[in-house]
Design a protein around this motif. Structure first.
Motif, PDB file in Angstrom:
ATOM      1  N   ALA A   1       7.506 -12.223   2.048  1.00 55.36           N
ATOM      2  CA  ALA A   1       7.193 -10.705   2.018  1.00 55.36           C
ATOM      3  C   ALA A   1       6.143 -10.329   2.742  1.00 55.36           C
ATOM      4  CB  ALA A   1       7.357 -10.336   0.407  1.00 55.36           C
ATOM      5  N   ARG A   2       6.033  -9.230   3.169  1.00 57.63           N
ATOM      6  CA  ARG A   2       4.799  -9.016   3.921  1.00 57.63           C
ATOM      7  C   ARG A   2       4.322  -7.481   3.628  1.00 57.63           C
ATOM      8  NH1 ARG A   2       3.899  -5.234   8.045  1.00 57.63           N
ATOM      9  NH2 ARG A   2       1.843  -5.375   9.019  1.00 57.63           N
ATOM     10  N   LEU A   3       3.154  -7.199   2.842  1.00 57.02           N
ATOM     11  CA  LEU A   3       2.526  -6.077   2.332  1.00 57.02           C
ATOM     12  C   LEU A   3       2.049  -5.382   3.792  1.00 57.02           C
ATOM     13  CD1 LEU A   3       0.745  -6.832  -0.577  1.00 57.02           C
ATOM     14  CD2 LEU A   3       3.082  -5.886  -0.521  1.00 57.02           C
ATOM     15  N   GLU A   4       2.555  -4.126   4.017  1.00 60.37           N
ATOM     16  CA  GLU A   4       2.306  -3.580   5.291  1.00 60.37           C
ATOM     17  C   GLU A   4       1.024  -2.701   5.164  1.00 60.37           C
ATOM     18  OE1 GLU A   4       4.845   0.396   4.247  1.00 60.37           O
ATOM     19  OE2 GLU A   4       5.703  -0.951   5.917  1.00 60.37           O
ATOM     20  N   SER A   5       0.244  -2.626   6.424  1.00 60.45           N
ATOM     21  CA  SER A   5      -1.213  -2.074   6.961  1.00 60.45           C
ATOM     22  C   SER A   5      -0.945  -0.350   6.578  1.00 60.45           C
ATOM     23  CB  SER A   5      -1.639  -2.624   7.981  1.00 60.45           C
ATOM     24  OG  SER A   5      -2.597  -1.644   8.336  1.00 60.45           O
ATOM     25  N   GLU A   6      -2.041   0.074   6.264  1.00 60.77           N
ATOM     26  CA  GLU A   6      -1.986   1.765   6.598  1.00 60.77           C
ATOM     27  C   GLU A   6      -2.159   2.183   7.942  1.00 60.77           C
ATOM     28  OE1 GLU A   6      -4.608   3.205   3.639  1.00 60.77           O
ATOM     29  OE2 GLU A   6      -3.685   2.476   2.047  1.00 60.77           O
ATOM     30  N   ASN A   7      -2.424   1.280   8.724  1.00 58.35           N
ATOM     31  CA  ASN A   7      -2.632   1.566  10.115  1.00 58.35           C
ATOM     32  C   ASN A   7      -1.238   1.732  10.895  1.00 58.35           C
ATOM     33  OD1 ASN A   7      -3.032   1.303  12.967  1.00 58.35           O
ATOM     34  ND2 ASN A   7      -4.748  -0.058  12.662  1.00 58.35           N
ATOM     35  N   LEU A   8      -0.860   2.918  11.039  1.00 59.84           N
ATOM     36  CA  LEU A   8       0.345   3.298  11.830  1.00 59.84           C
ATOM     37  C   LEU A   8       0.758   2.676  13.376  1.00 59.84           C
ATOM     38  CD1 LEU A   8       0.917   6.878  10.477  1.00 59.84           C
ATOM     39  CD2 LEU A   8       1.686   4.884   9.331  1.00 59.84           C
ATOM     40  N   THR A   9      -0.444   2.584  13.709  1.00 59.53           N
ATOM     41  CA  THR A   9      -0.221   1.884  15.187  1.00 59.53           C
ATOM     42  C   THR A   9      -0.037   0.411  15.080  1.00 59.53           C
ATOM     43  OG1 THR A   9      -1.993   3.591  15.963  1.00 59.53           O
ATOM     44  CG2 THR A   9      -1.337   1.550  17.404  1.00 59.53           C
ATOM     45  N   ARG A  10      -0.570  -0.143  14.255  1.00 54.34           N
ATOM     46  CA  ARG A  10      -0.370  -1.608  13.929  1.00 54.34           C
ATOM     47  C   ARG A  10       1.024  -1.923  13.255  1.00 54.34           C
ATOM     48  NH1 ARG A  10      -3.162  -4.717   9.810  1.00 54.34           N
ATOM     49  NH2 ARG A  10      -2.078  -6.711   9.833  1.00 54.34           N
TER      50      ARG A  10
END
Length: 150
Positions: free
Chosen positions: A107-116
Motif C-alpha cells: 500500500a502506498r500513501l500518495e504525495s500531495e504533489n500532483l506532478t509526481r
C-alpha cells in the motif's frame, strides 16, 4: 555488510507490539501482529544514488528477515530529485528484488504533489506487470491499513 544497526521495541496505545528498525539511512516500523512494515519513503537525489540503492536493499532485507507479507510505503513527504527514467530504473530494480520475498501486498500513501503522482501513475502499470504482489495507492493511512489488513 549488515545494514540493520539497532532494533527498539515499543508499545503503542492499543498495546500492539511494534519494532522500530533503524539503520544509517532509514527508519522502518514493523508490527508483527498485523505483519505490516511501514516505510517512510526516503528522499532521492542523483548525488546519493548508491545510498538509495542501499536503502532499498535494507527494506528488502528486512522483508526477508522478518518474512513480512504487507508493506506500507509513506511517500507523502519524500522528494524525488532524479529524472523519471532514473526513478523508473530504481523502482524496477526494487520491484525485481521484492519478487524474491514472500511479500503479498503493498500500500502506498500518495504525495500531495500532483506532478509526481502523475509520474507514479504512469509507472505503476509497468511495475505491476512484473509482480504478483497486490498494489494499492491511498490518500490516508487509515484506508491503506484497512486494505492491508483485509
Amino acid at each position: 555488510m549488515e545494514l540493520i544497526s539497532s532494533i527498539h521495541v515499543v508499545f503503542y496505545k492499543q498495546l500492539s507490539l511494534v519494532m522500530i528498525i533503524y539503520n544509517n539511512l532509514i527508519k522502518l516500523e514493523y508490527n508483527p501482529v498485523t505483519d505490516i512494515l511501514l516505510v517512510e519513503w526516503p528522499d532521492i537525489f542523483d548525488y546519493a544514488s548508491a545510498e538509495m540503492k542501499q536503502t532499498l536493499q535494507a527494506i528488502v532485507d528486512t522483508i526477508k528477515h522478518y518474512d513480512v507479507k504487507k508493506l506500507l510505503i509513506d511517500s507523502r513527504k519524500s522528494i524525488i530529485g532524479i529524472s523519471q527514467a532514473e526513478y523508473e530504473a530504481l523502482l524496477k530494480e526494487f520491484n525485481k528484488d521484492l519478487t524474491n520475498t514472500r511479500l503479498q501486498k503493498i500500500a502506498r500513501l500518495e504525495s500531495e504533489n500532483l506532478t509526481r503522482e502523475a509520474q507514479v501513475k504512469e509507472l505503476l502499470p509497468k511495475l505491476k506487470q512484473k509482480t504478483l504482489v497486490d498494489f494499492g495507492t491511498f490518500a490516508s493511512i487509515t484506508e491503506a491499513t484497512n486494505w492491508l489488513e483485509r
